[in-house]
Every structure is written in structure tokens, then in C-alpha cells.
Design a protein around this motif. Sequence first.
Motif, PDB file in Angstrom:
ATOM      1  N   LYS A 142       0.817  -1.167   0.022  1.00  0.00           N
ATOM      2  CA  LYS A 142      -0.002   0.209  -0.022  1.00  0.00           C
ATOM      3  C   LYS A 142       0.794   1.068  -0.228  1.00  0.00           C
ATOM      4  CE  LYS A 142      -3.571  -0.086   0.666  1.00  0.00           C
ATOM      5  NZ  LYS A 142      -4.476  -0.602  -1.462  1.00  0.00           N
ATOM      6  N   GLU A 143       2.200   0.838   0.468  1.00  0.00           N
ATOM      7  CA  GLU A 143       2.625   1.881   0.482  1.00  0.00           C
ATOM      8  C   GLU A 143       4.366   1.709  -0.096  1.00  0.00           C
ATOM      9  OE1 GLU A 143       1.895   5.269   3.478  1.00  0.00           O
ATOM     10  OE2 GLU A 143       3.278   3.499   4.380  1.00  0.00           O
ATOM     11  N   MET A 144       4.626   2.010  -0.904  1.00  0.00           N
ATOM     12  CA  MET A 144       5.921   1.545  -2.390  1.00  0.00           C
ATOM     13  C   MET A 144       7.517   1.936  -1.539  1.00  0.00           C
ATOM     14  SD  MET A 144       6.218  -0.098  -5.140  1.00  0.00           S
ATOM     15  CE  MET A 144       4.212  -0.237  -5.619  1.00  0.00           C
ATOM     16  N   GLY A 145       8.172   0.755  -1.364  1.00  0.00           N
ATOM     17  CA  GLY A 145       9.334   1.643  -1.438  1.00  0.00           C
ATOM     18  C   GLY A 145      10.989   0.550  -1.448  1.00  0.00           C
ATOM     19  N   PHE A 146      12.011   0.898  -1.460  1.00  0.00           N
ATOM     20  CA  PHE A 146      13.450  -0.996  -2.100  1.00  0.00           C
ATOM     21  C   PHE A 146      12.502  -1.990  -2.063  1.00  0.00           C
ATOM     22  CE2 PHE A 146      14.288  -0.149   1.746  1.00  0.00           C
ATOM     23  CZ  PHE A 146      15.009  -1.020   1.846  1.00  0.00           C
ATOM     24  N   ALA A 147      12.234  -2.601  -0.586  1.00  0.00           N
ATOM     25  CA  ALA A 147      12.168  -3.372   0.070  1.00  0.00           C
ATOM     26  C   ALA A 147      10.636  -4.441  -0.711  1.00  0.00           C
ATOM     27  CB  ALA A 147      12.375  -3.690   0.972  1.00  0.00           C
ATOM     28  N   ALA A 148       9.857  -3.104  -1.519  1.00  0.00           N
ATOM     29  CA  ALA A 148       8.935  -4.223  -2.481  1.00  0.00           C
ATOM     30  C   ALA A 148       8.572  -5.330  -2.847  1.00  0.00           C
ATOM     31  CB  ALA A 148       7.543  -2.788  -2.151  1.00  0.00           C
ATOM     32  N   HIS A 149       9.962  -4.467  -4.017  1.00  0.00           N
ATOM     33  CA  HIS A 149      10.646  -5.553  -4.654  1.00  0.00           C
ATOM     34  C   HIS A 149      10.714  -6.862  -4.654  1.00  0.00           C
ATOM     35  CE1 HIS A 149      15.280  -5.883  -7.062  1.00  0.00           C
ATOM     36  NE2 HIS A 149      13.672  -6.986  -7.690  1.00  0.00           N
ATOM     37  N   LEU A 150      11.706  -7.213  -3.610  1.00  0.00           N
ATOM     38  CA  LEU A 150      10.754  -8.511  -3.046  1.00  0.00           C
ATOM     39  C   LEU A 150       9.934  -9.476  -2.434  1.00  0.00           C
ATOM     40  CD1 LEU A 150      15.357  -8.984  -2.812  1.00  0.00           C
ATOM     41  CD2 LEU A 150      13.414  -9.809  -4.991  1.00  0.00           C
ATOM     42  N   ARG A 151       8.763  -8.249  -2.224  1.00  0.00           N
ATOM     43  CA  ARG A 151       7.623  -8.766  -1.907  1.00  0.00           C
ATOM     44  C   ARG A 151       7.073  -9.911  -2.404  1.00  0.00           C
ATOM     45  NH1 ARG A 151       3.558  -5.376   1.748  1.00  0.00           N
ATOM     46  NH2 ARG A 151       1.984  -6.820   2.086  1.00  0.00           N
ATOM     47  N   TYR A 152       7.249 -11.039  -2.308  1.00  0.00           N
ATOM     48  CA  TYR A 152       6.514 -12.076  -4.034  1.00  0.00           C
ATOM     49  C   TYR A 152       6.218 -13.668  -2.968  1.00  0.00           C
ATOM     50  CZ  TYR A 152      11.067 -13.397  -4.679  1.00  0.00           C
ATOM     51  OH  TYR A 152      12.519 -14.359  -5.392  1.00  0.00           O
ATOM     52  N   HIS A 153       5.121 -13.676  -3.047  1.00  0.00           N
ATOM     53  CA  HIS A 153       4.792 -15.468  -2.549  1.00  0.00           C
ATOM     54  C   HIS A 153       6.078 -16.568  -3.311  1.00  0.00           C
ATOM     55  CE1 HIS A 153       2.416 -19.101  -2.188  1.00  0.00           C
ATOM     56  NE2 HIS A 153       1.375 -18.114  -1.597  1.00  0.00           N
ATOM     57  N   TRP A 154       6.142 -17.269  -2.596  1.00  0.00           N
ATOM     58  CA  TRP A 154       7.218 -18.218  -2.921  1.00  0.00           C
ATOM     59  C   TRP A 154       6.958 -18.716  -3.494  1.00  0.00           C
ATOM     60  CZ3 TRP A 154       6.007 -22.642  -2.522  1.00  0.00           C
ATOM     61  CH2 TRP A 154       4.948 -23.640  -1.674  1.00  0.00           C
ATOM     62  N   MET A 155       5.633 -19.363  -4.392  1.00  0.00           N
ATOM     63  CA  MET A 155       5.303 -19.768  -5.456  1.00  0.00           C
ATOM     64  C   MET A 155       5.715 -19.832  -6.868  1.00  0.00           C
ATOM     65  SD  MET A 155       3.569 -23.605  -4.749  1.00  0.00           S
ATOM     66  CE  MET A 155       2.511 -22.951  -6.571  1.00  0.00           C
ATOM     67  N   GLU A 156       5.992 -17.693  -6.219  1.00  0.00           N
ATOM     68  CA  GLU A 156       6.033 -17.738  -7.530  1.00  0.00           C
ATOM     69  C   GLU A 156       7.662 -17.654  -8.013  1.00  0.00           C
ATOM     70  OE1 GLU A 156       5.825 -13.271  -8.339  1.00  0.00           O
ATOM     71  OE2 GLU A 156       4.020 -13.081  -6.785  1.00  0.00           O
ATOM     72  N   ASN A 157       7.863 -18.303  -7.341  1.00  0.00           N
ATOM     73  CA  ASN A 157       9.931 -18.668  -7.856  1.00  0.00           C
ATOM     74  C   ASN A 157       9.557 -20.041  -8.325  1.00  0.00           C
ATOM     75  OD1 ASN A 157      11.678 -17.085  -6.758  1.00  0.00           O
ATOM     76  ND2 ASN A 157      11.445 -17.838  -4.302  1.00  0.00           N
ATOM     77  N   ILE A 158       8.626 -21.005  -7.989  1.00  0.00           N
ATOM     78  CA  ILE A 158       8.177 -22.606  -8.987  1.00  0.00           C
ATOM     79  C   ILE A 158       7.841 -22.362  -9.889  1.00  0.00           C
ATOM     80  CG2 ILE A 158       6.717 -24.086  -8.482  1.00  0.00           C
ATOM     81  CD1 ILE A 158       8.314 -23.411  -6.033  1.00  0.00           C
ATOM     82  N   LEU A 159       6.988 -21.247 -10.876  1.00  0.00           N
ATOM     83  CA  LEU A 159       6.728 -20.636 -12.143  1.00  0.00           C
ATOM     84  C   LEU A 159       7.703 -20.259 -12.387  1.00  0.00           C
ATOM     85  CD1 LEU A 159       4.676 -20.970 -13.615  1.00  0.00           C
ATOM     86  CD2 LEU A 159       3.983 -18.801 -13.706  1.00  0.00           C
TER      87      LEU A 159
END
Length: 294
Positions: free
Chosen positions: A152-169
Motif C-alpha cells: 500500500k506504500e511503495m519502497g525499495f524492499a517491496a521489490h522482493l515482497r512476493y509469494h514463494w510460489m512465484e519462484n516455482i513458476l
Amino acid sequence: MEKYINAFVNAFYGTIDWTWKSIAFEVPWYTNYFWGLILISLFVWVLEILFPWRKEQSIFRKDFWLDGFYMFFNFFIFSIAISGFYKVLQEIFENIGITNKTIALFDPSEWSMWIQLLVFFIVLDFVQWFTHILLHKFPLFWRFHKVHHSVKEMGFAAHLRYHWMENILYKPLKTFGVMILFGFEPEQAYIIHFLAIAIGHFNHSNIKITWGPLKYIINNPVMHLYHHAYNLPEGKYGVNFGISLSLWDYIFKTNYIPEDSGKIELGFSGDEKFPKDFLSQNTYGFFKRKKDIN
């Protein structure tokens, strides 16, 4: 079976060992992703503090610490956990005759190092751009990708905020794309990986950078902010899918930057019901709820 078990165990413990050696400065500095990630993060964060785009946004913005945990979880902890499975998959492919040499369309071994790196970077980024579109287009994938768009507020660390299942794909498609078109990862690929981390951090940062005329080639915070916009153009399931390069969005007409004030709402419809803690966010996509979020 014993061969695969040994491959799994060796890869798992090998990744743990490499991560620990990185923390202890026992690996070459140019392949030390642990401290490299920290240095890049601190550099971009300092720029956010000195030159904030959204001046009302706190230095420790909303979910700052949660995103910080995501950074290390996705970059290191999950990589350790999944390393054995990828090694086993590689062994299976090799046993049935599928290797870099057997499926590669080109032989770049005679190219100069910089040409190899450039082609590797372009191929890798296009595969990521295409995969990113899939994450938005198909409801099953979108359920997992919502984690990244719950910012909801953008900052540098949001870059790697993602669900681990994305790595699977993501990772198999990236690996497969590079294998088919390129054959192998260049020896100096660490240059590209560090560059991708830096660009990704800048794209999610609270800094107003567009790179001038290069904005049609390199992704930037203004363009990527609209990728996270709550309100999208009518009929669109997403815009500005570029990872490191904006080039693909301009070529395939998925670019969208109506203005550059930075004063837009982020998220997605129904995100007020989305889990707020790490554990709930990372189990969300596996369960179908009676009143699921769109």
C-alpha cells in the motif's frame, strides 16, 4: 533413487554452506549476494530518505519490516529450501537427454563476454516479462501474485515482497528460456543479477527517476508505480509489466503512464480483506474461500 536423494542432500547443504560463507565473507566479493543485497538496499534507502518522491511517506513506511523479511526469505531462506528439488529436476532432465547443449538454438561460446551478458540479460528479462503477464492474466497465478500487489506504500524492499510460489513458476521458465535460446549462464552472470537487483529496488523506491530518453528501454519508479495502481484502465488486467526493461511494454502496447505525481492509491479491489501477516499471505493462495477477493 539413491542418486536423486544424494543430489537433493548435496544441493541443500551446499546452498546452506554457500550462504553461510557469504555472510562470513568467505566467497569472492563479486558473488556475495548476501552483502550485495544489503549494500544495494541501504544505498537506495538512503536516496529515498534524501530525495523522497512522496514526501508525506514515512522513512519506515507501512509494512517496511514485513517487506524487509520478505527480501531475505525469498532471496536466501526459500532458495535454500528449494535448491535440492531443482537439482533433482536437473538430474532427471539430464538422464533423459535434455541438457543445455542438446536444446540450445545458438552457441554463444565464441561471442565476447559483453555480448554474452547483453544477450543473457535481454533473454532473461523477456522471459520474466512474459511470465509476469501470466501471473496477472490467469486467476490461479494471480491468487499468489496478490501478495506483491498488496503493498500500500511503495519502497525499495517491496521489490522482493512476493509469494514463494512465484519462484516455482518463474525459475523453471527462466532456466528453460535461457537453455533454449542461450545454452548456458555466462560465467560473469553475477553482473546481470546485481544489475537486476538494483533496477528492481529503484523501480519500487520512493524516488522519482525516469532515466530521461532511456525510459523507453529501462524500467523506472514512475512507470512501475502504475503497475501497482489500484485503479487500472478499463478492460485491463494489468499494465507496465516490465521487470528491468520497459522496452517490452512499449513494443507490445502494455505501457501506461497517465501522470507522474505519485499520488495514486496502490493495491487491488478487495485488498482490505487480504491477510496482513507473512504466514497468512503465504498460505492464502492455496485455499478457495467462499467470499474470495477478486
